[in-house]
Design a protein around this motif. Structure first.
Motif, PDB file in Angstrom:
ATOM      1  N   GLN A 156     -28.445   5.687 -19.523  1.00  0.00           N
ATOM      2  CA  GLN A 156     -29.656   4.928 -19.226  1.00  0.00           C
ATOM      3  C   GLN A 156     -30.904   5.772 -19.488  1.00  0.00           C
ATOM      4  N   LEU A 157     -30.816   7.030 -19.102  1.00  0.00           N
ATOM      5  CA  LEU A 157     -31.945   7.931 -19.335  1.00  0.00           C
ATOM      6  C   LEU A 157     -32.168   8.155 -20.830  1.00  0.00           C
ATOM      7  N   GLN A 158     -31.076   8.305 -21.582  1.00  0.00           N
ATOM      8  CA  GLN A 158     -31.204   8.487 -23.022  1.00  0.00           C
ATOM      9  C   GLN A 158     -31.777   7.232 -23.680  1.00  0.00           C
ATOM     10  N   ALA A 159     -31.358   6.081 -23.203  1.00  0.00           N
ATOM     11  CA  ALA A 159     -31.894   4.824 -23.725  1.00  0.00           C
ATOM     12  C   ALA A 159     -33.389   4.729 -23.439  1.00  0.00           C
ATOM     13  N   PHE A 160     -33.774   5.072 -22.221  1.00  0.00           N
ATOM     14  CA  PHE A 160     -35.194   5.051 -21.857  1.00  0.00           C
ATOM     15  C   PHE A 160     -36.007   5.988 -22.739  1.00  0.00           C
ATOM     16  N   LEU A 161     -35.525   7.215 -22.923  1.00  0.00           N
ATOM     17  CA  LEU A 161     -36.250   8.204 -23.720  1.00  0.00           C
ATOM     18  C   LEU A 161     -36.390   7.741 -25.171  1.00  0.00           C
ATOM     19  N   SER A 186     -27.663  -4.303 -25.120  1.00  0.00           N
ATOM     20  CA  SER A 186     -27.195  -3.219 -24.253  1.00  0.00           C
ATOM     21  C   SER A 186     -28.356  -2.327 -23.827  1.00  0.00           C
ATOM     22  N   ILE A 187     -29.255  -2.015 -24.777  1.00  0.00           N
ATOM     23  CA  ILE A 187     -30.427  -1.202 -24.469  1.00  0.00           C
ATOM     24  C   ILE A 187     -31.304  -1.923 -23.452  1.00  0.00           C
ATOM     25  N   THR A 188     -31.515  -3.217 -23.681  1.00  0.00           N
ATOM     26  CA  THR A 188     -32.338  -4.013 -22.755  1.00  0.00           C
ATOM     27  C   THR A 188     -31.750  -3.993 -21.347  1.00  0.00           C
ATOM     28  N   THR A 189     -30.442  -4.147 -21.252  1.00  0.00           N
ATOM     29  CA  THR A 189     -29.765  -4.152 -19.954  1.00  0.00           C
ATOM     30  C   THR A 189     -29.920  -2.802 -19.254  1.00  0.00           C
ATOM     31  N   GLN A 190     -29.747  -1.719 -19.999  1.00  0.00           N
ATOM     32  CA  GLN A 190     -29.864  -0.383 -19.404  1.00  0.00           C
ATOM     33  C   GLN A 190     -31.269  -0.138 -18.861  1.00  0.00           C
ATOM     34  N   ILE A 191     -32.280  -0.575 -19.583  1.00  0.00           N
ATOM     35  CA  ILE A 191     -33.651  -0.410 -19.113  1.00  0.00           C
ATOM     36  C   ILE A 191     -33.898  -1.272 -17.878  1.00  0.00           C
ATOM     37  N   GLN A 192     -33.379  -2.484 -17.887  1.00  0.00           N
ATOM     38  CA  GLN A 192     -33.544  -3.373 -16.724  1.00  0.00           C
ATOM     39  C   GLN A 192     -32.882  -2.791 -15.480  1.00  0.00           C
ATOM     40  N   LEU A 193     -31.697  -2.206 -15.647  1.00  0.00           N
ATOM     41  CA  LEU A 193     -31.009  -1.577 -14.523  1.00  0.00           C
ATOM     42  C   LEU A 193     -31.816  -0.404 -13.971  1.00  0.00           C
ATOM     43  N   LEU A 194     -32.404   0.376 -14.877  1.00  0.00           N
ATOM     44  CA  LEU A 194     -33.251   1.487 -14.437  1.00  0.00           C
ATOM     45  C   LEU A 194     -34.443   0.970 -13.656  1.00  0.00           C
ATOM     46  N   GLU A 195     -35.101  -0.058 -14.176  1.00  0.00           N
ATOM     47  CA  GLU A 195     -36.281  -0.607 -13.510  1.00  0.00           C
ATOM     48  C   GLU A 195     -35.918  -1.172 -12.139  1.00  0.00           C
ATOM     49  N   GLN A 196     -34.760  -1.806 -12.037  1.00  0.00           N
ATOM     50  CA  GLN A 196     -34.319  -2.334 -10.747  1.00  0.00           C
ATOM     51  C   GLN A 196     -34.058  -1.210  -9.753  1.00  0.00           C
ATOM     52  N   GLU A 197     -33.408  -0.144 -10.222  1.00  0.00           N
ATOM     53  CA  GLU A 197     -33.096   0.982  -9.337  1.00  0.00           C
ATOM     54  C   GLU A 197     -34.359   1.692  -8.874  1.00  0.00           C
ATOM     55  N   LEU A 198     -35.311   1.836  -9.780  1.00  0.00           N
ATOM     56  CA  LEU A 198     -36.553   2.544  -9.453  1.00  0.00           C
ATOM     57  C   LEU A 198     -37.557   1.645  -8.738  1.00  0.00           C
ATOM     58  N   GLY A 199     -37.358   0.349  -8.849  1.00  0.00           N
ATOM     59  CA  GLY A 199     -38.267  -0.589  -8.186  1.00  0.00           C
ATOM     60  C   GLY A 199     -39.627  -0.652  -8.829  1.00  0.00           C
ATOM     61  N   THR A 200     -39.687  -0.403 -10.133  1.00  0.00           N
ATOM     62  CA  THR A 200     -40.971  -0.439 -10.835  1.00  0.00           C
ATOM     63  C   THR A 200     -40.752  -0.779 -12.297  1.00  0.00           C
ATOM     64  N   LYS A 201     -41.797  -1.246 -12.927  1.00  0.00           N
ATOM     65  CA  LYS A 201     -41.740  -1.584 -14.341  1.00  0.00           C
ATOM     66  C   LYS A 201     -42.044  -0.336 -15.163  1.00  0.00           C
ATOM     67  N   LEU A 202     -41.180  -0.031 -16.125  1.00  0.00           N
ATOM     68  CA  LEU A 202     -41.342   1.178 -16.930  1.00  0.00           C
ATOM     69  C   LEU A 202     -42.058   0.914 -18.259  1.00  0.00           C
ATOM     70  N   PHE A 203     -41.942  -0.309 -18.769  1.00  0.00           N
ATOM     71  CA  PHE A 203     -42.541  -0.649 -20.063  1.00  0.00           C
ATOM     72  C   PHE A 203     -43.336  -1.945 -19.972  1.00  0.00           C
ATOM     73  N   ASP A 204     -44.396  -2.007 -20.748  1.00  0.00           N
ATOM     74  CA  ASP A 204     -45.082  -3.264 -21.008  1.00  0.00           C
ATOM     75  C   ASP A 204     -44.652  -3.741 -22.386  1.00  0.00           C
ATOM     76  N   ARG A 205     -44.257  -4.985 -22.512  1.00  0.00           N
ATOM     77  CA  ARG A 205     -43.830  -5.541 -23.794  1.00  0.00           C
ATOM     78  C   ARG A 205     -45.018  -6.203 -24.472  1.00  0.00           C
ATOM     79  N   LEU A 206     -45.406  -5.686 -25.637  1.00  0.00           N
ATOM     80  CA  LEU A 206     -46.514  -6.233 -26.421  1.00  0.00           C
ATOM     81  C   LEU A 206     -45.960  -6.710 -27.749  1.00  0.00           C
ATOM     82  N   GLY A 207     -45.433  -7.939 -27.759  1.00  0.00           N
ATOM     83  CA  GLY A 207     -44.781  -8.442 -28.958  1.00  0.00           C
ATOM     84  C   GLY A 207     -43.507  -7.666 -29.209  1.00  0.00           C
TER      85      GLY A 207
END
Length: 296
Positions: free
Chosen positions: A5-10, A31-52
């Motif tokens: 998950q950390l590697q996907a985020f980086l 799979s990448i999307t899911t890993q980022i979503q799991l990280l955001e859920q665990e951390l309780g915060t949004k890590l990325f803003d999606r701009l298109g």
């Protein structure tokens, strides 16, 4: 929180694109999307803003990014530290301008490759601004700069060697008889310049601007070898690192016009981001580079 998950985020943070990150890691984009979503859920915060199609780190994501880089580098170093082999393994990505790739850098890469044959070296050619961006985003591990000595607040830098810039032309050029080339002499001459963004082109343009000299005729070329050949053929005057034209000066194909304008004062500097974790592979590269170029 898992390492994948950390590697996907980086990787998403570095590429600013989910599909590109998925290709680099060999995963499906879902799979990448899911890993980022799991990280955001665990951390309780949004890590990325999606701009298109593009994604950018939020403030919380930027903070997390700094820690993730250190975590992954520590993990790699831990693996190397407990490995039964003492041979360095891994990869290193180096940023350098074209002028150094054609002159000084091959000596460094050859020696580094000889000592550490299991380390994969990746070379990215760019400009000073490219290197600042790449170092900030961890796209490269280290950069070699060719410019006037500079201190940047986000970089750790070492000055290795002075690298003079000279003005050259073909043998028989009328300005040779003058005994010294001044900024005003270039006003009516064809001047062969490197591409915009090249450090010594920027310095020359600043020198000429301060002297109120504006070039009438310019030939812009993106290759040192092509610049030399154009000067040898008589197309004009060019400015290049002395080390890049030593053979042509010795053979008489090119002649030093003895620039007497403001000095360029260019040096080669080695630098990395102040927050960069110094892995054994990177430490070894820093050591070899200082040894080879610092002793020139």
């Amino acid at each position: 929180m898992e390492f994948r998950q950390l590697q996907a985020f980086l990787t998403v943070a570095n590429t600013a694109n989910f599909s590109r990150a998925a290709k680099l890691l060999g995963y499906a984009q879902s799979s990448i999307t899911t890993q980022i979503q799991l990280l955001e859920q665990e951390l309780g915060t949004k890590l990325f803003d999606r701009l298109g199609k593009r994604v950018v780190l939020t403030d919380q994501g930027q903070c997390f990014f700094t820690y993730v880089k250190q975590i992954l580098f520590l993990a790699d170093e831990a693996k190397e530290a407990v490995s039964s082999s003492t041979t360095l393994k891994g990869s290193i990505t180096i940023g350098a301008p074209e002028s150094l790739c054609a002159t000084r850098l091959p000596m460094v890469l050859q020696e580094y490759g000889k000592r550490y044959p299991l380390v994969k070296m990746v070379l990215k050619i760019g400009s000073y601004d490219d290197f600042l961006f790449w170092l900030k985003n961890n796209s490269i591990d280290v950069a070699l700069f060719f410019q006037r000595e500079t201190v940047h607040p986000n970089l750790i830098t070492f000055t290795l060697i002075a690298e003079p810039i000279i003005a050259v032309s073909k043998r028989g050029h009328p300005l040779i008889q003058k005994g010294g080339l001044e900024p005003i002499d270039l006003r009516d001459e064809m001047v062969i310049l490197a591409e915009p963004g090249c450090s010594y082109r920027i310095i020359l343009e600043n020198i000429l601007s301060a002297a109120n000299v504006y070039l009438e005729t310019v030939l812009e070329i993106g290759s040192i070898e092509a610049m030399k050949q154009c000067a040898i053929s008589g197309l004009g005057i060019t400015f290049l690192p002395r080390v890049a034209v030593e053979k042509e000066l010795e053979s008489g194909q090119l002649v030093d016009l003895h620039w007497i304008g403001e000095e360029f004062n260019t040096v080669i500097q080695l630098g990395y981001h102040k927050d960069k974790w110094l892995s054994p592979v990177l430490r070894a590269f820093l050591s070899v580079t200082k040894e080879i170029l610092g002793s020139e």
